[in-house]
Each structure stands twice: as C-alpha cells, then as structure tokens.
Design a protein around this motif. Structure first.
Motif, PDB file in Angstrom:
ATOM      1  N   SER A  65      -1.064  -2.798  -1.313  1.00  0.00           N
ATOM      2  CA  SER A  65      -2.365  -2.304  -1.729  1.00  0.00           C
ATOM      3  C   SER A  65      -2.864  -3.088  -2.941  1.00  0.00           C
ATOM      4  N   VAL A  66      -4.124  -3.540  -2.864  1.00  0.00           N
ATOM      5  CA  VAL A  66      -4.775  -4.265  -3.963  1.00  0.00           C
ATOM      6  C   VAL A  66      -6.181  -3.714  -4.123  1.00  0.00           C
ATOM      7  N   ASP A  67      -6.480  -3.176  -5.280  1.00  0.00           N
ATOM      8  CA  ASP A  67      -7.822  -2.675  -5.592  1.00  0.00           C
ATOM      9  C   ASP A  67      -8.339  -1.715  -4.517  1.00  0.00           C
ATOM     10  N   GLY A  68      -7.467  -0.852  -4.051  1.00  0.00           N
ATOM     11  CA  GLY A  68      -7.886   0.196  -3.121  1.00  0.00           C
ATOM     12  C   GLY A  68      -7.896  -0.193  -1.656  1.00  0.00           C
ATOM     13  N   HIS A  69      -7.495  -1.440  -1.327  1.00  0.00           N
ATOM     14  CA  HIS A  69      -7.432  -1.866   0.071  1.00  0.00           C
ATOM     15  C   HIS A  69      -6.058  -2.453   0.381  1.00  0.00           C
ATOM     16  N   SER A  70      -5.674  -2.381   1.642  1.00  0.00           N
ATOM     17  CA  SER A  70      -4.418  -2.960   2.098  1.00  0.00           C
ATOM     18  C   SER A  70      -4.632  -4.441   2.384  1.00  0.00           C
TER      19      SER A  70
ATOM     20  N   PRO B  28      -7.361 -12.286   0.134  1.00  0.00           N
ATOM     21  CA  PRO B  28      -7.750 -11.939  -1.243  1.00  0.00           C
ATOM     22  C   PRO B  28      -9.132 -11.310  -1.347  1.00  0.00           C
ATOM     23  N   ARG B  29      -9.995 -11.565  -0.381  1.00  0.00           N
ATOM     24  CA  ARG B  29     -11.355 -11.005  -0.444  1.00  0.00           C
ATOM     25  C   ARG B  29     -11.522  -9.815   0.497  1.00  0.00           C
ATOM     26  N   ALA B  30     -10.437  -9.161   0.829  1.00  0.00           N
ATOM     27  CA  ALA B  30     -10.488  -8.044   1.769  1.00  0.00           C
ATOM     28  C   ALA B  30     -11.367  -6.920   1.242  1.00  0.00           C
ATOM     29  N   SER B  31     -12.307  -6.490   2.069  1.00  0.00           N
ATOM     30  CA  SER B  31     -13.160  -5.345   1.738  1.00  0.00           C
ATOM     31  C   SER B  31     -12.873  -4.180   2.671  1.00  0.00           C
ATOM     32  N   ALA B  32     -11.813  -4.319   3.479  1.00  0.00           N
ATOM     33  CA  ALA B  32     -11.360  -3.272   4.387  1.00  0.00           C
ATOM     34  C   ALA B  32      -9.844  -3.318   4.396  1.00  0.00           C
ATOM     35  N   ASP B  33      -9.232  -2.389   5.096  1.00  0.00           N
ATOM     36  CA  ASP B  33      -7.774  -2.338   5.152  1.00  0.00           C
ATOM     37  C   ASP B  33      -7.256  -3.231   6.269  1.00  0.00           C
TER      38      ASP B  33
ATOM     39  N   GLY C 163      -7.195  -5.304  11.779  1.00  0.00           N
ATOM     40  CA  GLY C 163      -8.309  -4.889  10.957  1.00  0.00           C
ATOM     41  C   GLY C 163      -8.933  -3.635  11.536  1.00  0.00           C
ATOM     42  N   PRO C 164      -9.930  -3.070  10.871  1.00  0.00           N
ATOM     43  CA  PRO C 164     -10.545  -1.843  11.364  1.00  0.00           C
ATOM     44  C   PRO C 164     -11.339  -2.035  12.649  1.00  0.00           C
ATOM     45  N   ASP C 165     -11.683  -3.290  12.977  1.00  0.00           N
ATOM     46  CA  ASP C 165     -12.511  -3.542  14.150  1.00  0.00           C
ATOM     47  C   ASP C 165     -11.877  -4.530  15.115  1.00  0.00           C
ATOM     48  N   GLY C 166     -10.572  -4.793  14.979  1.00  0.00           N
ATOM     49  CA  GLY C 166      -9.926  -5.712  15.894  1.00  0.00           C
ATOM     50  C   GLY C 166      -8.763  -6.433  15.246  1.00  0.00           C
ATOM     51  N   ILE C 167      -8.340  -7.534  15.882  1.00  0.00           N
ATOM     52  CA  ILE C 167      -7.205  -8.318  15.412  1.00  0.00           C
ATOM     53  C   ILE C 167      -7.701  -9.629  14.818  1.00  0.00           C
TER      54      ILE C 167
END
Length: 362
Positions: A290-295, A312-317, A334-338
């Motif tokens: 977990s980094v800054d609230g995201h996986s 590093p720029r993940a805005s989702a888990d 990811g939340p919408d696919g692989i």
C-alpha cells in the motif's frame, strides 16, 4: 534468463511432463461438478473454445474465486484472508472487447468456467478458481466449484480430482512445485495451496496425482540459534518456482512476504513488507504494498535486494501480480481488467477487459 536457469527449467519441464502424463489419465470423462453447475445455471454443454466475445468480465465482487483471497482482490486490503467459496456463476459471461493475450503465455481466470488464453476463451466445463500452471504449461491446476483441487489439460479436458477439501476448510491459490532429482533432492511433483480452516490459515502440500492426501507444509519452528522460526499460521498466497521448488508466500498477521528454500535447508525467512507475492525462475519477487492509500505493484531483486515501484502513479488499486518465468514481464489485476508492465519498469499496458487472476503458462 541465464543459461543456468534455462537448464534448470528444461529439466523441470521434462520431469513434470513425465510424472503428470500418467496421472492425467486417471480421471477423465465428464466432471460431475461441471454437470451440476450447468444444470443449476441453465447453460449449454461446453465447447472447448469460444470466440473472445464470450469471455466473462466479472467485477471483482462477483469473481470471488479468481484469487486466493477473493475478498482481498476486490478490496484495498491485499492481506485479507481466504473466504468461503462463491456461488456457481448463474449467468453467461458478458462481452469483453480487449484480449491481447495471444502469444504472451498470459491466462486469466475469473471464477467462471471460461478462461482467457492465447487470444481466445476456453470453456473448462466447470468453475475455475485460482488457475495455475505446471512448469511445462501442459497441465492446469485450480479449485473447482465444490472447493476441491483439480488438474486438467489446457483445454479443460482430462480432469483429475486431486483431493477433496474437508468440511469447514476453504482451499485457494494452488501453485505447482516441481523439483529435479539429484544427490540432495529426490524429486517432487507437488501442489502447494492455502487452507482456511474455520478462520485459521495454513499452507498445505499435496502430491499432484488423483486421490492424494494433503499435509501441512513443513515450516521451521526455530532458527539455528534456537530463536523463533517463521509463523505457522496466518500464511497464504504461496507461489513456487524454479527447479528446486523455492516458494514465496505472505503472512496475513504480520504483513510480511516470506521465502522458503528447503533445498539449501534455509527453510524460511521474512524478506519484505507486502502481500500476494510471486517469483520468477531466478527468484526475483513481485508483490503488493500500500502506497498513499492505493495498492501498488513492487519488484524486489534477489541479488541486490533493491525494490522498485512498478506502478508509481497508480490512482487505483493494483493487485495479484505474477511475473513471467523469464522475469521480463509482470501482469497484475486492475479494477477494470488485466495490465502488464516490464519487470524493470515502464508504463503499464492494459491487455484485457476481463477482471480476474492472471497467470503465465510456460
């Protein structure tokens, strides 16, 4: 991949092919659990391969069997415990437009009977959860709709019922452990998996043949100096690799990733903070942190012990990473696919709309 690793992997491939060829014929014909699932859902008799438009694109909450910890893969807590089996999917999969798996070795299971692979969708004829592959890519292992451990050919045929989960246990995330006989190692063809026994998590090992009996995976209880060993419970998400059967796994209670190498008699030690680990044939590890609230997905070098954030720029888990055997590519959910990303860093690329558990076949 080094010449040493290629020699090890070639030997492992030959070994598992020889051992599994006989066991795969022990239980053929139709799978009773598949028939029951078909009758319940009202779906037609399976065909072995369908067009990509037929693949399921279940949401994380509806594809509970797609990972060793389905609740974790659907949430932001990647160290969650293994849940009870999900109900058999009752609807036909919805359309998924994107399927760039052709020629990559990447496969995706999402808790339905449909598995994405090689640019197609294969109907296994039964619920497939937590799909994993033998080192040679010729045999699949998975948890079926009844919560039992099965193996099959890559098209879902020649199913073998390895073992039935006892009442009160939930099995998840099998991984193939194959070793080559030598002066130290007698050679093994096992499956490791997680067992949730009324809320207590343990790792099991079971020979990869029909009617085998699982046993608790041996973990050191004290170190060479007489100090405490590794945790005996709370362990989950095993991943075995390499010709000597080294494995990584996570511990839910302390949030650590552990490595296990019984070949050198260094049976286990914590290596980093994280969850949902996987390793390539050289021992480099990918995992979730977990980094800054995201996986995020991290990679750790076995040689330098340096760690790299691959998202590093993940805005989702991003969860459930797996690394190709040659160590060049990491796939993750990811939340919408692989998605895939180079193991040494780069820009993640979405390769499928199907939300599920990625795995590399061979």
């Amino acid at each position: 991949m080094s010449a040493r690793a290629r020699l090890r992997r070639s030997a492992a491939v030959a070994f598992v092919s020889a051992i599994t060829a006989g066991s795969a014929l022990l239980l053929t014909a139709c799978d009773p659990s598949a028939d029951a699932a078909d009758a319940k859902s009202g779906t037609a008799a399976p065909t072995r391969s369908t067009s990509p438009s037929a693949v399921g694109s279940a949401s994380p909450s509806s594809s509970a069997g797609a990972s060793a910890t389905p609740s974790a893969s659907a949430s932001t807590t990647p160290t969650g415990s293994a849940p009870a089996p999900a109900a058999t999917p009752s609807t036909t999969p919805t359309k998924a437009a994107l399927n760039l798996t052709k020629g990559t070795g990447l496969t995706i299971s999402n808790g339905t009977r449909y598995v994405v692979m090689d640019g197609k969708v294969v109907d296994f004829g039964t619920v497939v959860r937590d799909l994993t592959w033998s080192p040679d890519g010729k045999h699949a292992a998975f948890v079926d709709g009844n919560g039992n451990l099965q193996t099959s050919d890559p098209d879902g045929s020649h199913k073998v019922l390895i073992a039935k989960a006892p009442s009160g246990q939930t099995w998840s995330h099998p991984t193939w452990q194959v070793t080559v006989p030598d002066s130290i190692d007698p050679g093994r063809n096992n499956l490791l998996l997680t067992a949730d026994d009324h809320g207590t998590l343990r790792l099991l090992t079971v020979p990869a043949h029909a009617g085998a009996t699982p046993a608790a995976l041996r973990l050191i209880t004290s170190d060479m100096d007489g100090g405490p060993g590794v945790p005996q419970t709370g362990n989950l998400w095993p991943n075995a690799t390499g010709s000597h059967g080294s494995a990584v796994y996570a511990n839910k209670n302390d949030g650590q990733v552990y490595i296990r190498d019984e070949y050198t008699r260094l049976d286990g030690a914590a290596v980093t903070k994280g969850s949902q680990p996987a390793a390539d044939d050289e021992g480099d590890i990918v995992f979730v942190r977990s980094v800054d609230g995201h996986s995020h997905i991290f990679e750790r070098s076995v040689d330098s012990h340096q760690e790299r954030d691959l998202t590093p720029r993940a805005s989702a888990d991003y969860t459930e990473p797996v690394v190709s055997h040659d160590g060049t590519t990491v796939a993750f959910r990811g939340p919408d696919g692989i998605y895939t990303v180079p193991a040494k860093g780069g820009t993640p690329q979405k390769v499928s709309d199907t939300v599920g558990l990625p795995a590399f076949r061979g």
